[in-house]
Design a protein around this motif. Structure first.
Motif, mmCIF file in Angstrom:
data_model
loop_
_atom_site.group_PDB
_atom_site.id
_atom_site.type_symbol
_atom_site.label_atom_id
_atom_site.label_comp_id
_atom_site.label_asym_id
_atom_site.label_seq_id
_atom_site.Cartn_x
_atom_site.Cartn_y
_atom_site.Cartn_z
ATOM 1 N N VAL A 218 -7.106 -0.809 -5.643
ATOM 2 C CA VAL A 218 -6.353 -1.845 -4.719
ATOM 3 C C VAL A 218 -6.260 -1.104 -3.545
ATOM 4 O O VAL A 218 -6.606 -1.825 -2.504
ATOM 5 C CB VAL A 218 -5.081 -2.205 -5.470
ATOM 6 N N VAL A 219 -5.665 0.106 -3.438
ATOM 7 C CA VAL A 219 -5.465 0.693 -1.972
ATOM 8 C C VAL A 219 -6.872 0.780 -1.324
ATOM 9 O O VAL A 219 -7.091 0.567 -0.292
ATOM 10 C CB VAL A 219 -5.028 2.199 -2.424
ATOM 11 N N ASP B 9 0.970 -1.130 0.092
ATOM 12 C CA ASP B 9 -0.030 0.154 -0.080
ATOM 13 C C ASP B 9 0.700 1.110 0.021
ATOM 14 O O ASP B 9 0.676 2.375 -1.072
ATOM 15 C CB ASP B 9 -0.922 0.031 1.339
ATOM 16 N N LYS B 10 2.122 1.375 0.741
ATOM 17 C CA LYS B 10 2.772 2.391 0.814
ATOM 18 C C LYS B 10 3.407 2.719 -0.623
ATOM 19 O O LYS B 10 3.349 3.809 -1.184
ATOM 20 C CB LYS B 10 4.046 2.207 1.756
ATOM 21 N N GLY C 145 -4.877 5.160 -16.490
ATOM 22 C CA GLY C 145 -5.555 3.917 -16.110
ATOM 23 C C GLY C 145 -4.744 3.315 -15.085
ATOM 24 O O GLY C 145 -5.520 2.547 -14.088
ATOM 25 N N LEU C 146 -3.601 3.183 -14.996
ATOM 26 C CA LEU C 146 -2.625 2.775 -13.768
ATOM 27 C C LEU C 146 -3.171 3.331 -12.466
ATOM 28 O O LEU C 146 -3.100 2.698 -11.446
ATOM 29 C CB LEU C 146 -1.133 2.900 -14.086
ATOM 30 N N LYS C 147 -3.338 4.608 -12.352
ATOM 31 C CA LYS C 147 -3.609 5.509 -11.408
ATOM 32 C C LYS C 147 -4.833 4.900 -10.756
ATOM 33 O O LYS C 147 -4.975 4.663 -9.551
ATOM 34 C CB LYS C 147 -3.713 6.900 -11.520
ATOM 35 N N GLU C 148 -6.125 4.606 -11.671
ATOM 36 C CA GLU C 148 -7.345 4.105 -11.416
ATOM 37 C C GLU C 148 -7.115 2.759 -10.755
ATOM 38 O O GLU C 148 -7.803 2.268 -9.671
ATOM 39 C CB GLU C 148 -8.143 4.254 -12.443
ATOM 40 N N SER D 162 -4.662 -10.710 -8.630
ATOM 41 C CA SER D 162 -4.962 -10.346 -9.810
ATOM 42 C C SER D 162 -4.968 -8.850 -9.969
ATOM 43 O O SER D 162 -4.437 -8.444 -11.275
ATOM 44 C CB SER D 162 -6.617 -10.843 -10.069
ATOM 45 N N ALA D 163 -5.380 -7.853 -9.117
ATOM 46 C CA ALA D 163 -5.223 -6.450 -9.267
ATOM 47 C C ALA D 163 -3.894 -6.209 -9.404
ATOM 48 O O ALA D 163 -3.352 -5.325 -9.998
ATOM 49 C CB ALA D 163 -6.012 -5.872 -8.269
ATOM 50 N N LEU D 164 -3.021 -6.712 -8.342
ATOM 51 C CA LEU D 164 -1.550 -6.459 -8.373
ATOM 52 C C LEU D 164 -0.927 -6.864 -9.615
ATOM 53 O O LEU D 164 0.117 -6.192 -10.089
ATOM 54 C CB LEU D 164 -0.980 -6.905 -7.127
#
Length: 184
Positions: free
Chosen positions: A177-178, A46-47, A169-172, A118-120
């Motif tokens: 995930v966070v 997360d960090k 897209g990466l930011k979203e 999957s998200a990571l």
């Protein structure tokens, strides 16, 4: 004979119970260590993801400035791509950190939920895609650094827009995930 069997049972049962209790305690201890490890690794992930999002947020305005500068000097045949890059302070690319994810994915991935894995994995794939686009941009820019034509400047601006779309897209994905993280 019955006395021997009873004697053997009296000696074996405590040994078996002792072994079972030791196995239970060992399993409990291993589970506790795994829970502590996964908690720490999720905090670290997360960090890193938050830092990556901050980096993207910092770099997109700089990238838009480069696009605006390219557009402004697009039709000026006396200004080379190098001059445009110098006026816009170069190409700014965010730092996407996923080393904690890579650490767990190569060791104890079975401790994580499938949706998180999957998200990571998607974030890692998008990072690789972004790196590929960035490398293509850099290669093109360096090969044409002395060019002054509008078509080359326009192509660099187009490549930068594509990179911004990928970063958004990466930011979203990172945000999802966070926000969906659940640590006990």
């Amino acid at each position: 004979m019955k006395k021997i069997i009873k004697s053997i049972i009296r000696e074996i049962v405590p040994i078996i119970l002792g072994i079972l209790i030791a196995l239970y305690i060992n399993n409990w201890n291993e589970n506790r260590k795994d829970e502590k490890y996964i908690h720490q690794i999720l905090l670290s992930i997360d960090k890193e993801l938050k830092e990556s999002n901050e980096s993207i947020n910092e770099k997109i305005p700089l990238q838009k400035t480069l696009i605006d500068t390219l557009e402004f000097y697009k039709n000026n045949d006396t200004i080379s791509i190098l001059n445009v890059m110098m006026k816009a302070d170069g190409i700014s690319i965010p730092s996407i950190k996923i080393s904690s994810w890579k650490a767990i994915s190569s060791s104890k991935i079975e401790l994580m939920e499938y949706d998180r894995i999957s998200a990571l994995a998607d974030i890692e794939e998008q990072k690789e895609n972004l790196l590929s686009k960035t490398q293509l941009l850099m290669d093109f820019t360096y090969q044409n650094i002395k060019e002054t034509g509008a078509d080359k400047k326009e192509l660099i601006a187009l490549m930068m827009r594509d990179i911004i779309v990928s970063e958004t897209g990466l930011k979203e994905e990172i945000k999802g995930v966070v926000e969906n993280r659940t640590i006990d």
